[in-house]
Design a protein around this motif. Structure first.
Motif, short mmCIF file in Angstrom:
data_model
loop_
_atom_site.label_atom_id
_atom_site.label_comp_id
_atom_site.label_asym_id
_atom_site.label_seq_id
_atom_site.Cartn_x
_atom_site.Cartn_y
_atom_site.Cartn_z
N LEU A 10 0.83 -1.20 0.00
CA LEU A 10 0.00 0.00 0.00
C LEU A 10 0.87 1.25 0.00
O LEU A 10 0.59 2.22 -0.72
N ALA A 11 1.94 1.24 0.78
CA ALA A 11 2.87 2.38 0.81
C ALA A 11 3.53 2.55 -0.56
O ALA A 11 3.76 3.69 -1.00
N LEU A 14 1.00 4.27 -2.77
CA LEU A 14 0.86 5.68 -2.36
C LEU A 14 2.00 6.52 -2.91
O LEU A 14 1.79 7.68 -3.33
N THR A 36 -6.19 5.95 -2.44
CA THR A 36 -5.03 5.32 -1.80
C THR A 36 -4.71 6.02 -0.49
O THR A 36 -4.39 5.37 0.52
N GLU A 37 -4.81 7.35 -0.50
CA GLU A 37 -4.53 8.13 0.71
C GLU A 37 -5.52 7.78 1.83
O GLU A 37 -5.12 7.63 2.99
N SER A 40 -4.81 4.30 3.26
CA SER A 40 -3.62 4.37 4.13
C SER A 40 -3.96 4.99 5.48
O SER A 40 -3.48 4.53 6.53
N GLN A 44 -3.85 3.05 9.20
CA GLN A 44 -3.09 3.59 10.34
C GLN A 44 -3.98 3.74 11.57
O GLN A 44 -3.58 3.38 12.69
#
Length: 607
Positions: A10-11, A14, A36-37, A40, A44
């Motif tokens: 995922l990172a 991003l 995507t943001e 993420s 978190q």
């Protein structure tokens, strides 16, 4: 930097290819998308929330949903980021299996979708010493909602834990049915799954900005690894179920995907609908339909057609095949089918119609891919499951000497092979084999390599060594527990569950003559002969009652849908010299029985 752990993907997206529609699904009747943001951010928040709940590295957390959804993936990644272990669970398994898996894994928390899943888990919870709490993805009055556990605090702690997680550490335990007894937990590391995703990323024929539809259960490693690959490639992944795919209002037409994975049974259903519509046509339209369909009979991948044949195919494409593609959304560039053998007829029909279908092969224990047909070039051949994937080694082991020439058990090595079975070192040892100092995983399948004119080698699956059945929908069924339960009734002398590569599970039943005579006497049924009695309505209804009583003890896919009562006896030896149905220890000789009663089996599935 390339990903090395599952949550790194995922990172990676991003940083390299952020998507406005990273993930999406139909929620409360409306299509809802997450950038995507946003994904993420939610991952978190969930990771921080898990730490606030006291979750520590190595703790086990369950995920269950009837339909694929972004929340499932978000929690999957969030759990892994704090070093906890994800336990994905099929929603339709029996309550006994729920209880066994929760206890065997030592699950602490579980996140569930809608319908009856919260009640199912809570019903089993009092019998699970490690269990603490259930959260729902859909708001339900009086029940903990997953948003309740989100937290905005603890980001530094999450990052510190992530930095310490090594690729070779366990990420998930996936419970897969065995031939008998309780399911086994397959331990897969980050590295196992990441390496398999890398092996297929260059084969999937689409990339950044395209769309994939995800409807196979994401709790299975096939769809889970596929979704991870989509994230890496910058492909928008839209989640759904199998209940609303086709039709003018279906998800295929709404999303217009470029790619999806599937199982043969779903392709068979699409083909059945297409064929039945053709039967309803009249006159010239009907003739055109079946003329076009006949042109798919001998189709081979990558064949070229010129002259009159090429003109005919262009006409067929414009008048008939283009409508098939439109029914799937109009944009499909590739379909990957796995989990069960795909009929060659299905591969030819769709591929000839401009809907490229390729087969892959693997197991949960191999994360899952071992081979896969290519969409470009000469790396595909009808009747095979494709060439071996990058960094995977396949060995055809004929050392037992019981196979046809060139055939043997398929053994595999590579970075995608499981860590082992959870809490079952003896079972792990059973599926590993040392040859010349190298350890190989025993798939339990029989196969051989065949080559094309270019010398490319393709793996062909020829048989199954293990008794585990696999329906055309890709679901495993262990026949022995079902058979054992049915034989508890005095009227059942022997029974064999059938259904390998079929739509559903059925049974061949050998009645107990003495018990059946008693039944007939008690119910005023005149005894004539065994051949006639097994066909009479009262007897048929009685065996249906026996099956109806046993079915609820098993999951939906394991339940007997149809059966045949045979006027026969099964013995360990035959005086007439024919093949015995039983071994000396009275175990079923499944291949012998299947061959001997092939007609009855065909009647079950054709009726």
């Amino acid at each position: 930097m390339e990903p090395t752990r599952i949550f790194d993907f995922l990172a990676y997206q991003l940083k390299n290819a952020p998507q406005a529609k990273c993930m999406g699904y139909r929620h409360n009747g409306e299509w809802t998308y997450f950038s995507t943001e946003k994904v993420s951010e939610l991952v978190q928040k969930c990771s921080q929330g898990l730490l606030g709940m006291g979750v520590q590295k190595g703790d086990k957390i369950g995920l269950i949903a009837y339909k694929n959804r972004p929340e499932w993936v978000i929690m999957d990644l969030a759990i892994q980021q704090v070093g906890a272990i994800v336990i994905p669970i099929y929603p339709t398994i029996s309550s006994k299996e729920y209880e066994y898996i929760f206890n065997d894994a030592g699950i602490m928390y579980c996140f569930v979708g809608g319908e009856d899943l919260y009640d199912k888990v809570e019903q089993a919870a009092p019998k699970i010493p490690t269990y603490k709490k259930t959260y729902t993805f859909d708001k339900q009055e009086g029940r903990p909602h997953w948003e309740d556990m989100w937290s905005d605090e603890g980001a530094d702690k999450v990052e510190a834990i992530k930095a310490q997680i090594k690729p070779e550490e366990m990420a998930t335990i996936i419970y897969t049915s065995g031939t008998t007894g309780n399911p086994k937990g397959v331990m897969l590391s980050h590295s196992n799954i990441v390496n398999n995703a890398f092996a297929v990323k260059e084969i999937i024929p689409i990339g950044d900005g395209k769309t994939a539809l995800s409807f196979l259960p994401i709790c299975h490693i096939f769809e889970r690894t596929a979704a991870l690959t989509y994230v890496y490639l910058g492909i928008s992944v839209i989640f759904t179920g199998t209940d609303n795919l086709g039709g003018d209002d279906g998800d295929l037409k709404a999303i217009k995907p470029h790619f999806f994975t599937t199982v043969p049974r779903l392709l068979e259903k699409v083909y059945e609908k297409i064929y039945n519509k053709g039967l309803q046509l009249e006159g010239t339209k009907k003739k055109l339909f079946f003329w076009a369909l006949s042109m798919t009979d001998n189709y081979e991948y990558n064949e070229r057609h010129g002259g009159l044949d090429g003109i005919k195919r262009k006409i067929a494409d414009k008048l008939i095949f283009s409508k098939w593609r439109e029914a799937l959304g109009g944009n499909v560039e590739g379909v990957l089918t796995g989990a069960a053998p795909c009929p060659q007829k299905i591969l030819r029909v769709f591929s000839a119609a401009g809907i490229p279908v390729r087969e892959g092969y693997g197991l949960t224990e191999t994360s899952p891919g071992l081979t896969m047909g290519r969409f470009v070039g000469n790396g595909c051949k009808v009747g095979t499951v494709g060439p071996v994937l990058k960094e995977v080694d396949i060995l055809i082991d004929d050392s037992e000497g019981e196979y046809l020439s060139g055939e043997g058990e398929i053994l595999a090595r590579g970075p995608n092979i499981m860590m082992g079975y959870f809490n079952k070192p003896d079972k792990t040892a059973e599926v590993m084999k040392d040859i010349d100092g190298k350890t190989w995983f025993r798939t339990g399948d029989i196969g051989k390599f065949i080559s094309d004119k270019n010398g490319t080698q393709f793996l062909k699956i020829t048989d199954r060594k293990k008794e585990l059945l696999k329906t055309s929908g890709g679901k495993y069924v262990a026949p022995a527990p079902i058979e054992s339960k049915l034989k508890e009734d005095f009227l059942v002398e022997q029974v064999m569950v059938v259904g390998d590569k079929q739509k559903f599970v059925s049974a061949l039943i050998v009645p107990s003559p003495d018990a059946l005579k008693d039944f007939c006497k008690e119910n005023d049924v005149e005894w004539t002969s065994l051949e006639e009695i097994v066909k009479c309505d009262p007897v048929t209804r009685k065996y249906q009652e026996i099956i109806d009583k046993v079915n609820p003890e098993f999951s939906h896919i394991e339940q007997i849908k149809k059966f045949a009562v045979l006027a026969a006896t099964w013995d360990p030896n035959k005086s007439d010299g024919s093949d015995a149905e039983l071994t000396p220890t009275l175990k079923l000789k499944r291949r012998v029985i299947t061959k001997k009663y092939n007609q009855q089996i065909e009647e079950i599935y054709n009726s």
